[in-house]
Scaffold this active site. Sequence first.
Site, mmCIF file in Angstrom:
data_model
loop_
_atom_site.group_PDB
_atom_site.id
_atom_site.type_symbol
_atom_site.label_atom_id
_atom_site.label_comp_id
_atom_site.label_asym_id
_atom_site.label_seq_id
_atom_site.Cartn_x
_atom_site.Cartn_y
_atom_site.Cartn_z
ATOM 1 N N CYS A 190 0.833 -1.210 0.000
ATOM 2 C CA CYS A 190 0.000 0.000 0.000
ATOM 3 C C CYS A 190 0.869 1.262 0.000
ATOM 4 C CB CYS A 190 -0.907 -0.063 1.239
ATOM 5 S SG CYS A 190 -1.701 1.479 1.685
ATOM 6 N N CYS A 223 0.140 3.796 2.731
ATOM 7 C CA CYS A 223 0.606 3.251 4.017
ATOM 8 C C CYS A 223 2.094 3.559 4.199
ATOM 9 C CB CYS A 223 0.406 1.736 4.082
ATOM 10 S SG CYS A 223 -1.316 1.211 3.970
#
Length: 132
Positions: A37, A40
């Site tokens: 991600c 993230c």
Amino acid sequence: MREMSNTVELTKENFDDIVPGPAGQDFVFIDFWAGWCGPCRQFAPVYEKAAERHPDLVFAKVDTEAQQELAAAFGIQSIPTLAIIREGVLVFSQAGALPEPVFEDLIGQARNLDMAEVKRKVAEEQAAEGQA
């Protein structure tokens, strides 16, 4: 002793030790993330810096790939998602990477919560659900 990050990896095995109920840790911030991600990875240094600045708070990370049950228990739909648990009560949960000033402001707001009021509202909501 090797250098450790100020964040702790949260798993279903250690959850009850790190996130105890109302009598336990005052505050736990949880970052739900995954290695693939992009947002993230962008949020990770912001989260780490906050953990360094606030050593009195617990900053935990949940790898949603490795801890799918835990992510499901929190109803995580998208990542990153930040959750805040204070005195055993989930007081905040929001998806999206936060910029550093916004995250710092959120930490301040969470510190200033009147937990007696929060718990009273939770009890009222639970009572209302029980009557429905």
